[in-house]
Design a protein around this motif. Structure first.
Motif, short mmCIF file in Angstrom:
data_model
loop_
_atom_site.label_atom_id
_atom_site.label_comp_id
_atom_site.label_asym_id
_atom_site.label_seq_id
_atom_site.Cartn_x
_atom_site.Cartn_y
_atom_site.Cartn_z
N VAL A 1 0.85 -1.19 0.00
CA VAL A 1 0.00 0.00 0.00
C VAL A 1 0.88 1.24 0.00
CG1 VAL A 1 -1.80 1.25 1.24
CG2 VAL A 1 -1.77 -1.25 1.27
N PRO A 2 0.65 2.20 -0.90
CA PRO A 2 1.46 3.43 -0.91
C PRO A 2 1.36 4.18 0.42
CG PRO A 2 0.18 3.24 -2.92
CD PRO A 2 -0.32 2.17 -2.00
N LYS A 3 2.49 4.74 0.84
CA LYS A 3 2.52 5.43 2.14
C LYS A 3 1.61 6.64 2.17
CE LYS A 3 7.19 3.96 3.39
NZ LYS A 3 8.56 4.39 3.78
N VAL A 4 1.40 7.27 1.01
CA VAL A 4 0.55 8.45 1.00
C VAL A 4 -0.91 8.08 1.26
CG1 VAL A 4 0.01 8.37 -1.48
CG2 VAL A 4 0.07 10.57 -0.28
N SER B 1 -2.57 19.20 3.81
CA SER B 1 -2.24 20.00 2.62
C SER B 1 -0.93 19.57 1.99
CB SER B 1 -2.17 21.48 3.00
OG SER B 1 -1.07 21.73 3.87
N GLN B 2 -0.04 18.96 2.77
CA GLN B 2 1.24 18.48 2.26
C GLN B 2 1.19 16.99 1.91
OE1 GLN B 2 3.86 20.67 1.88
NE2 GLN B 2 2.38 22.23 2.54
N ALA B 3 0.02 16.38 2.03
CA ALA B 3 -0.16 14.95 1.75
C ALA B 3 0.77 14.09 2.59
CB ALA B 3 0.04 14.66 0.26
N GLU B 4 1.01 14.50 3.84
CA GLU B 4 1.84 13.72 4.77
C GLU B 4 0.92 12.88 5.65
OE1 GLU B 4 5.26 15.13 6.76
OE2 GLU B 4 5.40 16.93 5.56
N THR B 5 0.51 11.76 5.13
CA THR B 5 -0.44 10.92 5.86
C THR B 5 0.15 10.42 7.17
OG1 THR B 5 -1.25 10.19 3.70
CG2 THR B 5 -1.99 8.95 5.62
N LEU C 1 -2.25 21.36 12.93
CA LEU C 1 -1.18 20.50 12.41
C LEU C 1 -1.75 19.42 11.48
CD1 LEU C 1 1.84 19.94 12.47
CD2 LEU C 1 1.48 18.48 14.45
N ILE C 2 -2.93 18.88 11.82
CA ILE C 2 -3.56 17.89 10.96
C ILE C 2 -3.90 18.50 9.61
CG2 ILE C 2 -5.65 16.49 10.67
CD1 ILE C 2 -5.56 16.01 13.71
#
Length: 272
Positions: A53-56, A234-238, A228-229
């Protein structure tokens, strides 16, 4: 035959009692949830790695842990305003909620006039009202505190009022026979009997207070775990999103633990 049947009947009953006692053991109550959580995390890690599964989309628990470690100072920095505002909003909701519940319990006129309106506002989706608090109080912490207090207020009122009205009638008749005054009945009988209900409402309210702060941070804040969430989204940092949610769970557990600890101390004092 009767004696044999009695032994056979009592044996399963004794085993059931032992199982219930074992389930109540402190070590079991602590280790069993931890074991279940570790099993879920292990299954999560396996499935993410197995299906690539992709990390994003969904990072593994180890990836989330690594991101949480690297961003730990920022997580703590943003957890402070969220936890502080949630605690203050919860305390204000507790004071106002218990006060209003006492008024409703002792005044039939106030109950008839206010309680239907309390139920009406309880039925309104609170999140829909969040923008109004921003319009009324601005984008500062005051709007988040007010909304947090507002959303946590109703469980306290309803639980406290239920507790105050659950006093056994025999106890009230005894107090009347002893010519006890209203304030003496309240302090010695009605309030102690209401404590389990009050703390049930407080446990719900403390989680609602955190939700209120997070909703406010989603709309206006420049700091806090809600902010922060949104930033991580917005930065796609899942991984950072899930790490922030994990920190939010820690804040919630701390506040809930404080309420639960106070519950044990106070109920023990009143002999519950």
């Amino acid at each position: 035959m009767d004696g044999g049947n009695t032994i056979i009947t009592e044996a399963p009953a004794a085993l059931n009692v032992e199982k219930r006692d074992l389930a109540k053991h402190p070590a079991v109550q602590i280790l069993l949830p931890i074991a279940f959580a570790l099993a879920v995390l292990g299954l999560w890690e396996f499935l993410v790695d197995f299906y690539q599964v992709p990390k994003v989309i969904l990072p593994s628990p180890l990836d989330i842990y690594a991101r949480a470690v690297s961003a730990w100072p920022f997580l703590v920095q943003h957890a402070v305003p969220t936890g502080t505002e949630a605690a203050i909003g919860f305390m204000l909701a507790t004071i106002l909620g218990i006060t209003l519940a006492v008024i409703l319990a002792y005044s039939k006129w106030a109950y008839a006039a206010l309680y239907p309106n309390v139920i009406f506002f309880q039925l309104i989706p609170k999140i829909a009202l969040a923008p109004l608090f921003i319009v009324w109080l601005g984008i500062g912490s005051s709007s988040r505190l007010a909304f947090s207090m507002f959303i946590a207020f109703f469980p306290v009122v309803i639980a406290t009022l239920t507790g105050l009205n659950s006093t056994p009638p025999d106890m009230l008749r005894l107090c009347k026979a002893l010519t006890a005054r209203s304030w003496q009945v309240f302090l010695s009988v009605r309030f102690p009997y209401a404590l389990p209900h009050i703390f049930s409402g407080l446990k719900i309210a403390v989680t609602f207070a955190i939700i209120g702060v997070i909703v406010g941070e989603f709309i206006t804040a420049q700091a806090g775990l809600g902010y922060l969430i949104l930033f991580a989204s917005s930065q796609a940092e899942t991984a950072l999103i899930l790490a922030s949610i994990g920190m939010l769970c820690v804040v919630g557990l701390v506040l809930y633990g404080v309420v639960a600890g106070l519950e044990k101390l106070i109920l023990r004092k009143y002999g519950h």
